[in-house]
Design an enzyme around this catalytic site. Structure first.
Site, mmCIF file in Angstrom:
data_model
loop_
_atom_site.group_PDB
_atom_site.id
_atom_site.type_symbol
_atom_site.label_atom_id
_atom_site.label_comp_id
_atom_site.label_asym_id
_atom_site.label_seq_id
_atom_site.Cartn_x
_atom_site.Cartn_y
_atom_site.Cartn_z
ATOM 1 C CB SER A 167 27.880 -62.868 -34.490
ATOM 2 O OG SER A 167 27.358 -61.939 -34.874
ATOM 3 C CG ASP A 188 26.859 -59.730 -30.533
ATOM 4 O OD1 ASP A 188 25.515 -59.672 -30.860
ATOM 5 O OD2 ASP A 188 27.904 -59.110 -30.483
#
Length: 460
Positions: free
Chosen positions: A104, A245
């Site tokens: 991430s 995301d």
């Protein structure tokens, strides 16, 4: 193994000296056994995706080999792909589950893996506990029983779904998009262009080193985007993190838009055409509650971590769910945070009315909201003790105001009689204690954070 494989808030992440091919294969075997023994989905199809890091495609191929050797068919995208697109694909195709290789927003020396169940929502602890209980060396079936690995484009079907959800006609909208060299490049920007927006791209080339920093869409990391919006004629700036995301928004007047204010604008926009409650974490603004109250709606508070937001969305059929770190989703979509869909929604909001005007009116109606947070280094094995010691030291007054209540959903959230609050909780991803504060001014927030530091630092 030197350090145990452990699934935290959002999967297992580690530096590349710990996150190795043999250990990734152990996770792959555990997932294969879990899907076979617990989910009863032996022989079905599993999807494996990956982010833009140098090592990610190789680790994804490790997982593909282990899963195929356990009799599963495996679907892998042609290129690195945002996490939410993998999650949506699981639901759209009724796949057995998915694995995402990503760290991430962590620096390039990290990588990670997360398991996504077939419902597309983040895995709850009871799932990850079952997987960790099955960690074992790969145990392949006879070659005649191996599954097939196939490579496909996952973006195009997702794009059709996104345009079904968002009324996308941005012909007069000018957007600057910052991919931070991550997996949103060539995805978020192209969807915005397909919807009619004029898009200028920043950091939309793949760079596995992310330009030497972390693909974290924080204010300090987005100064080039802020300058492009403030100095140019763009209506909006949008950034995604490394696996796309999460979203960050930049406006012409405010620059970096606090994620809490984006959440408030998003909820108000959705309530113009629909109804429903909102889900927010304990670290997210009470402004959401004020908007909900005006519309006769409820707000449900969860611990930090999108898995808890996702669970509450299911429990309450909520219209929207989000967290102050930039993760959001809406009803009708997957119960996973999605920075790509949010980019389309942000553009839709801005196309209807400038973000700055909308936020100005929200703050004029509901009152000024300011928030900030800090981190204090704290070893993981000390976190429980620090919380226990803090419980014994909780004060009756903080920064000049009486304590009205204490919420214990996640650490200690101290509610004060002036409507401000202070939250102390352990990080789920780093060796740190987090201190958050919300108040009516930046000065008030600084006072609260100082008070929180004075309360917690001696206990570490």
């Amino acid at each position: 193994m030197d350090t145990p494989i452990s699934f935290g808030t959002d999967g297992w992440r580690a530096t590349l000296d710990e996150f190795t091919s043999p250990r990734v294969q152990i996770v792959g075997q555990a997932v294969a056994d879990y899907l076979r023994e617990v989910e009863d989905r032996a022989g079905e199809t599993v999807a494996v995706s990956y982010d833009a890091r140098e090592t990610s495609r190789g680790f994804a191929e490790d997982l593909c080999r282990v899963l195929a050797a356990n009799g599963f068919d495996v679907l892998i995208p042609e290129r690195d792909t945002p996490t939410p697109i993998l999650a949506w694909t699981l639901v759209d195709r009724d796949l057995a589950g998915g694995l995402m290789i990503t760290a991430s927003h962590n620096p390039p020396e990290y990588n990670g893996v997360k398991f996504i169940p077939s419902d597309g929502a983040p895995a709850l602890p009871e799932v990850t506990d079952e997987i960790m209980a099955r960690l074992a060396e790969p145990d392949p079936l006879p070659e005649s029983e191996h599954g097939r690995v196939s490579e496909e484009d996952l973006v195009a079907p997702y794009a059709d779904h996104a345009f079904d959800l968002v009324d996308a006609d941005f012909e007069d909208l000018s957007v600057v998009y910052d991919a931070m060299h991550g997996s949103g490049r060539g995805v978020t920007d192209e969807l915005l262009e397909e919807a009619g927006a004029s898009v200028e791209c920043l950091r939309c080339e793949r760079d596995p080193e992310f330009g030497g920093s972390s693909p974290e869409p924080s204010e300090e990391n987005l100064q080039e985007l802020v300058a492009a919006v403030e100095d140019g004629d763009a209506d909006l700036g949008i950034a995604n993190d490394g696996d796309a995301d999460r979203i960050a928004v930049v406006t012409p007047e405010r620059g970096f838009l606090d994620e809490n204010l984006f959440f408030a604008a998003l909820y108000e926009y959705l309530l113009e055409a629909d109804s429903g409650s909102a889900i927010r974490t304990v670290s997210t603004t009470f402004l959401i509650d004020r908007i909900a109250e005006k519309h006769g709606e409820e707000v449900h508070e969860t611990p930090v971590g999108f898995k808890w937001v996702a669970q509450a969305i299911a429990d309450h059929d909520a219209l929207v769910g989000g967290e102050e770190s930039g993760g959001f989703t809406i009803r009708g979509h997957i119960r996973e945070k999605d920075g790509v869909l949010m980019a389309l929604l942000a553009a839709a909001i801005a196309a209807e009315r400038p973000f700055d005007d909308r936020v100005d009116d929200l703050l004029a109606e509901f009152g000024e909201i300011h928030q900030n947070k800090i981190s204090l280094d704290c070893p993981d094995d000390e976190k429980e003790r620090v919380l226990a010691d803090l419980e014994a030291e909780l004060p009756d007054e903080v920064a000049g105001h009486d304590v009205a209540d204490v919420v214990t959903k996640d650490g200690f959230k101290i509610l004060l009689d002036d409507g401000s609050w202070l939250l102390v909780r352990p990080s789920g991803t780093e060796p740190a204690m987090r201190i958050y504060a919300e108040g009516e001014s930046d000065d008030r927030v600084r006072d609260l954070l100082d008070a929180g530091t004075e309360l917690v630092e001696p206990l570490i």
